[in-house]
Design a protein around this motif. Sequence first.
Motif, PDB file in Angstrom:
ATOM      1  N   ARG A 136       0.836  -1.215   0.000  1.00 52.47           N
ATOM      2  CA  ARG A 136       0.000   0.000   0.000  1.00 52.47           C
ATOM      3  C   ARG A 136       0.865   1.258   0.000  1.00 52.47           C
ATOM      4  N   LYS A 137       1.881   1.267   0.853  1.00 53.46           N
ATOM      5  CA  LYS A 137       2.700   2.473   1.009  1.00 53.46           C
ATOM      6  C   LYS A 137       3.607   2.699  -0.200  1.00 53.46           C
ATOM      7  N   HIS A 138       4.064   1.607  -0.813  1.00 58.93           N
ATOM      8  CA  HIS A 138       4.979   1.694  -1.957  1.00 58.93           C
ATOM      9  C   HIS A 138       4.442   0.820  -3.093  1.00 58.93           C
ATOM     10  N   PRO A 139       3.397   1.288  -3.781  1.00 59.23           N
ATOM     11  CA  PRO A 139       2.709   0.450  -4.771  1.00 59.23           C
ATOM     12  C   PRO A 139       3.563   0.056  -5.982  1.00 59.23           C
ATOM     13  N   ARG A 140       4.679   0.707  -6.200  1.00 56.43           N
ATOM     14  CA  ARG A 140       5.540   0.349  -7.343  1.00 56.43           C
ATOM     15  C   ARG A 140       6.469  -0.817  -7.012  1.00 56.43           C
ATOM     16  N   VAL A 141       6.510  -1.230  -5.744  1.00 56.43           N
ATOM     17  CA  VAL A 141       7.321  -2.381  -5.333  1.00 56.43           C
ATOM     18  C   VAL A 141       6.483  -3.639  -5.538  1.00 56.43           C
ATOM     19  N   ARG A 142       7.059  -4.654  -6.152  1.00 58.41           N
ATOM     20  CA  ARG A 142       6.365  -5.934  -6.352  1.00 58.41           C
ATOM     21  C   ARG A 142       6.624  -6.812  -5.123  1.00 58.41           C
ATOM     22  N   VAL A 143       5.736  -6.734  -4.153  1.00 57.43           N
ATOM     23  CA  VAL A 143       5.908  -7.407  -2.867  1.00 57.43           C
ATOM     24  C   VAL A 143       5.590  -8.886  -3.013  1.00 57.43           C
ATOM     25  N   ASP A 144       6.512  -9.736  -2.583  1.00 57.52           N
ATOM     26  CA  ASP A 144       6.344 -11.188  -2.605  1.00 57.52           C
ATOM     27  C   ASP A 144       6.349 -11.673  -1.161  1.00 57.52           C
ATOM     28  N   GLU A 145       5.207 -12.139  -0.697  1.00 56.77           N
ATOM     29  CA  GLU A 145       5.090 -12.557   0.699  1.00 56.77           C
ATOM     30  C   GLU A 145       5.407 -14.039   0.914  1.00 56.77           C
ATOM     31  N   ASN A 146       5.804 -14.735  -0.139  1.00 55.61           N
ATOM     32  CA  ASN A 146       5.986 -16.184  -0.047  1.00 55.61           C
ATOM     33  C   ASN A 146       7.434 -16.637  -0.156  1.00 55.61           C
ATOM     34  N   VAL A 147       8.383 -15.777   0.184  1.00 53.53           N
ATOM     35  CA  VAL A 147       9.796 -16.120   0.085  1.00 53.53           C
ATOM     36  C   VAL A 147      10.523 -15.722   1.362  1.00 53.53           C
ATOM     37  N   LEU A 148      11.684 -16.339   1.581  1.00 52.57           N
ATOM     38  CA  LEU A 148      12.509 -15.972   2.733  1.00 52.57           C
ATOM     39  C   LEU A 148      13.307 -14.707   2.465  1.00 52.57           C
ATOM     40  N   PHE A 149      13.810 -14.576   1.248  1.00 51.50           N
ATOM     41  CA  PHE A 149      14.517 -13.360   0.867  1.00 51.50           C
ATOM     42  C   PHE A 149      14.455 -13.199  -0.641  1.00 51.50           C
ATOM     43  N   VAL A 150      14.758 -11.975  -1.086  1.00 50.97           N
ATOM     44  CA  VAL A 150      14.785 -11.649  -2.504  1.00 50.97           C
ATOM     45  C   VAL A 150      16.114 -10.964  -2.794  1.00 50.97           C
ATOM     46  N   ASP A 151      16.803 -11.443  -3.822  1.00 50.00           N
ATOM     47  CA  ASP A 151      18.060 -10.841  -4.269  1.00 50.00           C
ATOM     48  C   ASP A 151      17.811 -10.208  -5.632  1.00 50.00           C
ATOM     49  N   GLU A 152      17.789  -8.900  -5.665  1.00 53.04           N
ATOM     50  CA  GLU A 152      17.624  -8.162  -6.920  1.00 53.04           C
ATOM     51  C   GLU A 152      18.948  -7.513  -7.322  1.00 53.04           C
ATOM     52  N   GLY A 153      20.045  -8.175  -6.985  1.00 53.31           N
ATOM     53  CA  GLY A 153      21.366  -7.672  -7.348  1.00 53.31           C
ATOM     54  C   GLY A 153      21.909  -6.706  -6.321  1.00 53.31           C
ATOM     55  N   SER A 154      21.673  -5.423  -6.533  1.00 60.30           N
ATOM     56  CA  SER A 154      22.228  -4.418  -5.629  1.00 60.30           C
ATOM     57  C   SER A 154      21.283  -4.055  -4.490  1.00 60.30           C
ATOM     58  N   VAL A 155      20.064  -4.595  -4.510  1.00 56.79           N
ATOM     59  CA  VAL A 155      19.120  -4.413  -3.411  1.00 56.79           C
ATOM     60  C   VAL A 155      18.546  -5.778  -3.043  1.00 56.79           C
ATOM     61  N   LEU A 156      18.565  -6.067  -1.739  1.00 53.96           N
ATOM     62  CA  LEU A 156      18.120  -7.366  -1.248  1.00 53.96           C
ATOM     63  C   LEU A 156      17.197  -7.137  -0.057  1.00 53.96           C
ATOM     64  N   THR A 157      16.227  -8.036   0.119  1.00 55.37           N
ATOM     65  CA  THR A 157      15.296  -7.929   1.242  1.00 55.37           C
ATOM     66  C   THR A 157      15.060  -9.308   1.830  1.00 55.37           C
ATOM     67  N   SER A 158      14.731  -9.345   3.129  1.00 54.18           N
ATOM     68  CA  SER A 158      14.383 -10.618   3.761  1.00 54.18           C
ATOM     69  C   SER A 158      13.070 -10.486   4.509  1.00 54.18           C
ATOM     70  N   ALA A 159      12.448 -11.641   4.774  1.00 55.68           N
ATOM     71  CA  ALA A 159      11.097 -11.662   5.311  1.00 55.68           C
ATOM     72  C   ALA A 159      11.011 -11.441   6.821  1.00 55.68           C
ATOM     73  N   GLY A 160      12.053 -11.655   7.556  1.00 59.48           N
ATOM     74  CA  GLY A 160      11.990 -11.490   9.002  1.00 59.48           C
ATOM     75  C   GLY A 160      13.350 -11.743   9.617  1.00 59.48           C
ATOM     76  N   ALA A 161      13.390 -11.764  10.942  1.00 59.88           N
ATOM     77  CA  ALA A 161      14.670 -11.904  11.641  1.00 59.88           C
ATOM     78  C   ALA A 161      15.384 -13.199  11.266  1.00 59.88           C
ATOM     79  N   ALA A 162      14.690 -14.331  11.365  1.00 55.87           N
ATOM     80  CA  ALA A 162      15.346 -15.607  11.057  1.00 55.87           C
ATOM     81  C   ALA A 162      15.777 -15.662   9.599  1.00 55.87           C
ATOM     82  N   SER A 163      14.962 -15.104   8.710  1.00 57.68           N
ATOM     83  CA  SER A 163      15.360 -15.092   7.303  1.00 57.68           C
ATOM     84  C   SER A 163      16.466 -14.070   7.051  1.00 57.68           C
ATOM     85  N   GLY A 164      16.703 -13.189   8.006  1.00 62.44           N
ATOM     86  CA  GLY A 164      17.874 -12.312   7.940  1.00 62.44           C
ATOM     87  C   GLY A 164      19.157 -13.120   7.986  1.00 62.44           C
TER      88      GLY A 164
END
Length: 196
Positions: A136-164
Amino acid sequence: MPSSRLRRVAVLVLEGAKPLDVGIPAQVFTTRASMPYEVRVCGAAPGLVTGGDGLSYHVAHGPDALAWADVVFIPGYRSPDRDDPPPAVVEALTEAHDGGARLAAISTGAFALAATGLLDGRRATTHWHYTRALARKHPRVRVDENVLFVDEGSVLTSAGAASGIDLCLHILRGDLGVAASNHAARRLVAAPYRSG
């Protein structure tokens, strides 16, 4: 990157930072003989940062540490759907990325990373409780709620502390190889690799 130089890791502690999210990259990449990393913990300014869950942090470095870093970790923090990071922090993150740093968000740290615009048009994840709020806050981001982490090369995200942990081991595997990642996983008593 010259092999004689330590890889530089900054851990950005924002107001309301979650303790596990801060501690994971600090511990995984901490300076030791077996790890070619130097870690600096930083905030919007040097000094005391009020964290989440009853803890506070005294950080030695301000946002200048982001320009110094090869990898910047953005730990999760409380109320990311309401509170944006300070504009100077968003600017420092963008400048670090423009200078070649990888930006890696743990859990709700994805909101701070999304505030830079660097996740626009890219896949990202965050803690399951906040995936809809991030979309909702960042509608241009393609949010995937079904993964532990996402690697988009120079930007990476994880789903929570353990997935950190999974995200840190993934970065370590890419930097130093499977043996180094497995060694770190053994030290942490963590799975060396979890798919998902």
